[in-house]
Design an enzyme around this catalytic site. Structure first.
Site, PDB file in Angstrom:
ATOM      1  N   TYR A 156       0.829  -1.213   0.000  1.00 51.91           N
ATOM      2  CA  TYR A 156       0.000   0.000   0.000  1.00 51.91           C
ATOM      3  C   TYR A 156       0.861   1.260   0.000  1.00 51.91           C
ATOM      4  O   TYR A 156       0.648   2.170  -0.811  1.00 51.91           O
ATOM      5  CB  TYR A 156      -0.927  -0.011   1.215  1.00 51.91           C
TER       6      TYR A 156
HETATM    7  N1  LIG Z   1     -10.005   5.962   4.798  1.00 55.07           N
HETATM    8  C1  LIG Z   1      -8.756   6.227   5.109  1.00 55.07           C
HETATM    9  O1  LIG Z   1      -8.363   6.167   6.292  1.00 55.07           O
HETATM   10  C2  LIG Z   1      -7.784   6.658   4.053  1.00 55.07           C
HETATM   11  C3  LIG Z   1      -6.564   7.199   4.463  1.00 55.07           C
HETATM   12  C4  LIG Z   1      -5.649   7.600   3.499  1.00 55.07           C
HETATM   13  C5  LIG Z   1      -5.942   7.463   2.157  1.00 55.07           C
HETATM   14  N2  LIG Z   1      -7.139   6.927   1.783  1.00 55.07           N
HETATM   15  C6  LIG Z   1      -7.389   6.803   0.337  1.00 55.07           C
HETATM   16  O2  LIG Z   1      -8.600   7.452   0.015  1.00 55.07           O
HETATM   17  C7  LIG Z   1      -9.185   6.850  -1.140  1.00 55.07           C
HETATM   18  C8  LIG Z   1     -10.651   6.549  -0.859  1.00 55.07           C
HETATM   19  O3  LIG Z   1     -10.720   5.622   0.201  1.00 55.07           O
HETATM   20  P1  LIG Z   1     -11.965   5.499   1.191  1.00 55.07           P
HETATM   21  O4  LIG Z   1     -11.442   5.561   2.560  1.00 55.07           O
HETATM   22  O5  LIG Z   1     -13.061   6.418   0.771  1.00 55.07           O
HETATM   23  O6  LIG Z   1     -12.323   3.975   0.934  1.00 55.07           O
HETATM   24  P2  LIG Z   1     -13.651   3.199   0.544  1.00 55.07           P
HETATM   25  O7  LIG Z   1     -14.802   3.720   1.333  1.00 55.07           O
HETATM   26  O8  LIG Z   1     -13.290   1.768   0.645  1.00 55.07           O
HETATM   27  O9  LIG Z   1     -13.845   3.596  -0.993  1.00 55.07           O
HETATM   28  C9  LIG Z   1     -12.966   3.123  -1.986  1.00 55.07           C
HETATM   29  C10 LIG Z   1     -13.550   3.424  -3.356  1.00 55.07           C
HETATM   30  O10 LIG Z   1     -12.646   2.917  -4.361  1.00 55.07           O
HETATM   31  C11 LIG Z   1     -13.397   2.192  -5.319  1.00 55.07           C
HETATM   32  N3  LIG Z   1     -12.611   1.113  -5.916  1.00 55.07           N
HETATM   33  C12 LIG Z   1     -11.811   0.199  -5.285  1.00 55.07           C
HETATM   34  N4  LIG Z   1     -11.323  -0.677  -6.182  1.00 55.07           N
HETATM   35  C13 LIG Z   1     -11.811  -0.303  -7.403  1.00 55.07           C
HETATM   36  C14 LIG Z   1     -11.680  -0.818  -8.728  1.00 55.07           C
HETATM   37  N5  LIG Z   1     -10.956  -1.930  -8.993  1.00 55.07           N
HETATM   38  N6  LIG Z   1     -12.317  -0.176  -9.739  1.00 55.07           N
HETATM   39  C15 LIG Z   1     -13.071   0.913  -9.490  1.00 55.07           C
HETATM   40  N7  LIG Z   1     -13.247   1.441  -8.274  1.00 55.07           N
HETATM   41  C16 LIG Z   1     -12.623   0.830  -7.240  1.00 55.07           C
HETATM   42  C17 LIG Z   1     -14.577   1.624  -4.521  1.00 55.07           C
HETATM   43  O11 LIG Z   1     -15.679   1.432  -5.393  1.00 55.07           O
HETATM   44  P3  LIG Z   1     -16.379  -0.005  -5.704  1.00 55.07           P
HETATM   45  O12 LIG Z   1     -16.257  -0.854  -4.480  1.00 55.07           O
HETATM   46  O13 LIG Z   1     -17.770   0.394  -6.067  1.00 55.07           O
HETATM   47  O14 LIG Z   1     -15.610  -0.489  -6.864  1.00 55.07           O
HETATM   48  C18 LIG Z   1     -14.892   2.765  -3.558  1.00 55.07           C
HETATM   49  O15 LIG Z   1     -15.785   3.682  -4.139  1.00 55.07           O
HETATM   50  C19 LIG Z   1      -8.326   5.620  -1.450  1.00 55.07           C
HETATM   51  O16 LIG Z   1      -7.428   5.919  -2.478  1.00 55.07           O
HETATM   52  C20 LIG Z   1      -7.586   5.375  -0.143  1.00 55.07           C
HETATM   53  O17 LIG Z   1      -6.361   4.714  -0.325  1.00 55.07           O
HETATM   54  C21 LIG Z   1      -8.060   6.527   2.689  1.00 55.07           C
END
Ligand SMILES: NC(=O)c1ccc[n+]([C@@H]2O[C@H](COP(=O)([O-])OP(=O)(O)OC[C@H]3O[C@@H](n4cnc5c(N)ncnc54)[C@H](OP(=O)(O)O)[C@@H]3O)[C@@H](O)[C@H]2O)c1
Length: 258
Positions: A156
């Site tokens: 990651y």
């Molecule tokens: N939450 C945290 O603590 C955190 C911290 C730092 C960075 N981030 C980053 O923030 C971003 C959003 O994360 P989040 O926390 O909102 O997570 P989340 O609620 O799990 O959402 C992730 C999104 O990515 C989409 N996704 C995953 N794999 C995919 C694929 N193969 N094709 C198309 N869409 C895909 C999912 O859509 P589907 O399931 O509908 O495909 C979902 O809409 C990510 O890049 C994550 O690494 C999150």
């Protein structure tokens, strides 16, 4: 009137978490949205909420960002419907949590395909449209990237280090085209990220309680709206001379080294 009113904004990973929250805030500001994700039901639900919140129009395109055809279809359908693109938010992503001894090449490829390859390819596909509008890109990276890592997070953090590098490298190259590129690097935000990575609801809640203590500022996790504010700032005209920046929204977490 908001500067985002009638602007065409593509958001990946819009079916959940940070992407869905960004879409909803931009809806209140009257944007034209192109939303994408794999989960049709959740995506359609977010699209409906966006319409109710005031989005000028909403397109949703179901697609898997690990597939080249799907990425091409997402940009093609957006261009067919709206004719232009002002902002691309490369938000979709997920974490693989695995000790190196258990790492598989399949996990490595899956994670790199979405967190890195799709960021670069969507940048390429959106570029002709962003050049015309003098638009910009916001990539969603993480406080876990090149400067900071944790045991079990090698895949990651390496994807997010690459995301930061794509941000800086494309910012430099595209500056001559008038296209800005920045990243937002959040610490822990309570979304579906853990459950989407295979945690149970209970495990996810417990992990968020533990994580909260590790943020020096207020000992709490980051609110999703705090990440959305940073995305909208970087995408806005308030940031017209800001490019190639990776903006941590982490309550000082990266300073602690834990
Ligand atoms: N939450 C945290 O603590 C955190 C911290 C730092 C960075 N981030 C980053 O923030 C971003 C959003 O994360 P989040 O926390 O909102 O997570 P989340 O609620 O799990 O959402 C992730 C999104 O990515 C989409 N996704 C995953 N794999 C995919 C694929 N193969 N094709 C198309 N869409 C895909 C999912 O859509 P589907 O399931 O509908 O495909 C979902 O809409 C990510 O890049 C994550 O690494 C999150």
């Amino acid at each position: 009137m908001s500067e985002f009113a009638s602007k065409v904004i593509v958001i990946t990973g819009a079916s959940s978490g940070i992407g869905a929250a960004t879409a909803k805030e931009l809806s209140k500001q009257g944007a034209l949205l192109s939303l994408t994700g794999r989960n049709k039901e959740r995506l359609a639900q977010v699209a409906d909420e966006c319409k109710n919140l005031g989005a000028k129009d909403v397109l949703y395109v179901v697609g898997d960002l690990s597939k080249q055809d799907d990425m091409e279809r997402i940009i093609k359908e957006t261009a067919e419907k709206f004719g232009e693109i002002h902002v691309l938010v490369n938000n979709a992503g997920f974490a693989v949590i695995s000790p190196i001894a258990d790492v598989t090449l399949d996990e490595f490829d899956r994670c790199f395909n979405v967190n890195v390859r799709a960021v670069l390819y969507l940048t390429k596909l959106a570029l002709p449209y962003l050049e015309k509008t003098k638009g910009n890109i916001v990539n969603i990276s993480s406080f876990l990237s090149s400067m900071y890592t944790l045991p079990g997070f090698t895949i990651y953090t390496t994807t997010k280090a690459a995301c930061d590098h794509i941000t800086k490298s494309s910012a430099l190259e595209l500056a001559k085209n008038g296209v800005r590129v920045n990243a937002v690097n959040p610490a822990v935000v309570e979304t579906n990220a853990y459950t989407n990575t295979g945690f149970s609801e209970e495990q996810s809640k417990a992990a968020y309680v533990e994580q909260a203590k590790l943020h020096p500022l207020n000992e709490r996790n980051i609110k999703v709206e705090e990440v959305v504010d940073a995305i909208l700032f970087l995408a806005s005209d308030k940031a017209t001379m800001i490019t190639g920046n990776c903006l941590r929204v982490d309550g000082g977490r990266a300073l602690t080294g834990q």
